[in-house]
Motif scaffolding. Structure first.
Motif, PDB file in Angstrom:
ATOM      1  N   GLY A  73       0.699  -1.429   0.230  1.00  0.00           N
ATOM      2  CA  GLY A  73      -0.137   0.137  -0.142  1.00  0.00           C
ATOM      3  C   GLY A  73       0.829   1.334  -0.204  1.00  0.00           C
ATOM      4  O   GLY A  73       0.198   2.321   0.041  1.00  0.00           O
ATOM      5  N   GLU A  74       2.254   1.247  -0.093  1.00  0.00           N
ATOM      6  CA  GLU A  74       3.251   2.295  -0.058  1.00  0.00           C
ATOM      7  C   GLU A  74       3.238   2.747  -1.453  1.00  0.00           C
ATOM      8  O   GLU A  74       3.360   2.133  -2.627  1.00  0.00           O
ATOM      9  N   ILE A  75       3.203   4.151  -1.775  1.00  0.00           N
ATOM     10  CA  ILE A  75       3.575   4.640  -2.946  1.00  0.00           C
ATOM     11  C   ILE A  75       4.811   4.177  -3.117  1.00  0.00           C
ATOM     12  O   ILE A  75       6.018   4.812  -2.755  1.00  0.00           O
ATOM     13  N   VAL A  76       5.062   3.824  -4.628  1.00  0.00           N
ATOM     14  CA  VAL A  76       6.611   3.290  -5.029  1.00  0.00           C
ATOM     15  C   VAL A  76       7.139   4.194  -6.141  1.00  0.00           C
ATOM     16  O   VAL A  76       8.132   4.218  -6.340  1.00  0.00           O
ATOM     17  N   ALA A  77       6.115   4.755  -6.652  1.00  0.00           N
ATOM     18  CA  ALA A  77       6.358   5.837  -7.866  1.00  0.00           C
ATOM     19  C   ALA A  77       5.439   6.860  -8.250  1.00  0.00           C
ATOM     20  O   ALA A  77       4.137   6.529  -7.769  1.00  0.00           O
ATOM     21  N   LYS A  78       5.675   8.062  -8.510  1.00  0.00           N
ATOM     22  CA  LYS A  78       4.795   9.143  -8.535  1.00  0.00           C
ATOM     23  C   LYS A  78       5.561  10.012  -9.669  1.00  0.00           C
ATOM     24  O   LYS A  78       6.670  10.425  -9.625  1.00  0.00           O
ATOM     25  N   GLY A  79       4.596  10.501 -10.755  1.00  0.00           N
ATOM     26  CA  GLY A  79       5.118  11.318 -11.562  1.00  0.00           C
ATOM     27  C   GLY A  79       4.185  12.018 -12.567  1.00  0.00           C
ATOM     28  O   GLY A  79       2.684  11.393 -12.324  1.00  0.00           O
ATOM     29  N   VAL A  80       4.260  12.872 -13.386  1.00  0.00           N
ATOM     30  CA  VAL A  80       3.276  13.450 -14.392  1.00  0.00           C
ATOM     31  C   VAL A  80       3.873  13.364 -15.790  1.00  0.00           C
ATOM     32  O   VAL A  80       4.960  13.462 -16.264  1.00  0.00           O
ATOM     33  N   PHE A  81       2.789  12.660 -16.496  1.00  0.00           N
ATOM     34  CA  PHE A  81       3.172  12.256 -17.849  1.00  0.00           C
ATOM     35  C   PHE A  81       2.672  13.032 -19.085  1.00  0.00           C
ATOM     36  O   PHE A  81       1.559  13.370 -18.827  1.00  0.00           O
ATOM     37  N   LYS A  82       3.355  13.844 -20.013  1.00  0.00           N
ATOM     38  CA  LYS A  82       2.938  14.300 -21.117  1.00  0.00           C
ATOM     39  C   LYS A  82       2.817  13.585 -22.174  1.00  0.00           C
ATOM     40  O   LYS A  82       3.764  12.657 -22.664  1.00  0.00           O
ATOM     41  N   LEU A  83       1.545  13.251 -22.637  1.00  0.00           N
ATOM     42  CA  LEU A  83       1.042  12.310 -23.639  1.00  0.00           C
ATOM     43  C   LEU A  83       0.795  12.776 -25.241  1.00  0.00           C
ATOM     44  O   LEU A  83       0.534  12.112 -25.964  1.00  0.00           O
ATOM     45  N   GLU A  84       1.076  14.031 -25.117  1.00  0.00           N
ATOM     46  CA  GLU A  84       0.980  14.630 -26.655  1.00  0.00           C
ATOM     47  C   GLU A  84      -0.322  14.228 -27.343  1.00  0.00           C
ATOM     48  O   GLU A  84      -0.691  13.684 -28.401  1.00  0.00           O
ATOM     49  N   ALA A  85      -1.671  14.642 -26.460  1.00  0.00           N
ATOM     50  CA  ALA A  85      -3.118  14.395 -26.866  1.00  0.00           C
ATOM     51  C   ALA A  85      -3.187  12.959 -27.275  1.00  0.00           C
ATOM     52  O   ALA A  85      -3.660  12.528 -28.391  1.00  0.00           O
ATOM     53  N   LEU A  86      -2.890  11.711 -26.296  1.00  0.00           N
ATOM     54  CA  LEU A  86      -3.197  10.273 -26.715  1.00  0.00           C
ATOM     55  C   LEU A  86      -4.745  10.280 -26.717  1.00  0.00           C
ATOM     56  O   LEU A  86      -5.364  10.905 -25.724  1.00  0.00           O
ATOM     57  N   GLU A  87      -5.265   9.590 -27.589  1.00  0.00           N
ATOM     58  CA  GLU A  87      -6.624   9.651 -27.865  1.00  0.00           C
ATOM     59  C   GLU A  87      -7.159   8.272 -27.545  1.00  0.00           C
ATOM     60  O   GLU A  87      -6.626   7.349 -28.282  1.00  0.00           O
ATOM     61  N   ILE A  88      -8.286   8.201 -26.872  1.00  0.00           N
ATOM     62  CA  ILE A  88      -9.040   7.046 -26.465  1.00  0.00           C
ATOM     63  C   ILE A  88     -10.345   7.037 -27.013  1.00  0.00           C
ATOM     64  O   ILE A  88     -11.072   7.896 -26.753  1.00  0.00           O
ATOM     65  N   LYS A  89     -10.549   6.310 -27.999  1.00  0.00           N
ATOM     66  CA  LYS A  89     -11.852   6.455 -28.837  1.00  0.00           C
ATOM     67  C   LYS A  89     -13.028   6.172 -27.715  1.00  0.00           C
ATOM     68  O   LYS A  89     -13.248   5.395 -27.060  1.00  0.00           O
ATOM     69  N   ALA A  90     -14.325   6.672 -28.298  1.00  0.00           N
ATOM     70  CA  ALA A  90     -15.592   6.318 -27.407  1.00  0.00           C
ATOM     71  C   ALA A  90     -15.738   4.879 -27.469  1.00  0.00           C
ATOM     72  O   ALA A  90     -15.579   4.181 -28.318  1.00  0.00           O
TER      73      ALA A  90
END
Length: 300
Positions: free
Chosen positions: A251-268
């Motif tokens: 239950g411990e946080i082992v990694a944390k970060g912010v990712f820039k995805l260049e508008a990764l699109e997930i279709k409907a």
């Protein structure tokens, strides 16, 4: 859920219209069709707190309902009432013309429509609480639209209808692979992902969530996390920046970060796998126990 507001006892008629959809379109229930029409029988929910007079009332209304085509789910409006606090209460029959009992598997968006098909209110209802709708049955039910979901102050008392909001082009929740994944994944791995997407419960309407697929630490200490990004919305979703935390079995946080995805699109109505790599400097615990883990977007 009945008896929430009192009816005019001198009036024995229903005020709303009818809206029917094919069971395959709404519930994914594929059934054979013979072309016959169905007269539905009244079904009073076991927990409904109504007296004998009310039962006679619903029985009379049910007897006046039009026949349904086979394999339909229908809403037949009975009466509508606006509360002082702005909520709109709608009584309607939920009708099942299938020759077997059916269940709603997920919340369903419903719209209250006016005489010219204008939308008066819209809300997502959890109809799973209905349990089984018996074969060829009509079940009276009360739908409560909260004030925030009501768009008009004046709700007409006649010529309205309650309607299922179904996107006809929407099929089963499906796998969507980025071109790079399509080229690099082995056929057997694609098949495994497709099977996973078919068998797990799809996300709720309008919901976007994440399912963990795989995690590993490489030789340089970087953490690779592969997630299935699941879009239950009727619209494509673009992710430009995504904060992520990863917890291990403790239950411990082992990694944390912010990712820039260049508008990764997930279709409907699709799920897309994606791998996020936390470099060593973002890994907070080198001896993480990844036998059980989860990744999530931090709140706040």
């Amino acid at each position: 859920m009945l008896g929430f507001f009192k009816r005019d006892k001198n009036k024995i008629a229903k005020d709303g219209g009818d809206h029917s959809v094919d069971s395959m379109e709404l519930l994914g229930e594929k059934t054979e069709t013979t072309g016959k029409e169905v007269k539905t029988s009244l079904n009073i929910p076991p927990n409904a707190n109504i007296g004998q007079e009310e039962r006679y009332y619903y029985q009379f209304l049910n007897n006046e309902l039009p026949l349904l085509k086979e394999n339909q789910i229908s809403l037949s409006g009975i009466e509508v009432h606006t509360e002082e606090d702005g909520r709109v209460l709608v009584k309607a029959f939920i009708r099942n013309s299938i020759a077997k009992g059916v269940h709603f598997q997920e919340p369903i968006p419903l719209s209250l429509l006016g005489p010219n098909e204008e939308r008066l209110a819209r809300q997502i209802f959890d109809l799973t609480i209905l349990g089984e709708l018996p074969p060829e049955s009509s079940t009276p039910w009360l739908f409560v639209f909260e004030k925030k979901n009501v768009f008009e102050k004046e709700i007409p008392q006649t010529d309205w209808k309650l309607a299922f909001e179904v996107t006809k082009s929407k099929g089963p929740h499906a796998l969507d692979l980025e071109e790079s994944w399509e080229k690099s994944l082995a056929d057997k791995d694609k098949e495994k992902l497709e099977q996973l997407v078919k068998t797990v419960q799809p996300p709720k309407p309008g919901e976007v969530n994440f399912m963990g697929l795989q995690s590993r630490l490489d030789d340089e200490g970087a953490l690779h996390v592969t997630l299935l990004i699941r879009n239950g919305s009727e619209k494509n979703v673009k992710l430009e920046q995504l904060p992520l935390n990863v917890e291990d079995a403790s239950g411990e946080i082992v990694a944390k970060g912010v990712f820039k995805l260049e508008a990764l699109e997930i279709k409907a109505n699709t799920s897309k796998p994606w791998t996020f790599i936390f470099p060593k400097e973002l890994v907070l615990k080198e001896d993480a126990d990844l036998s059980k883990w989860k990744a999530y977007v931090p709140q706040g």
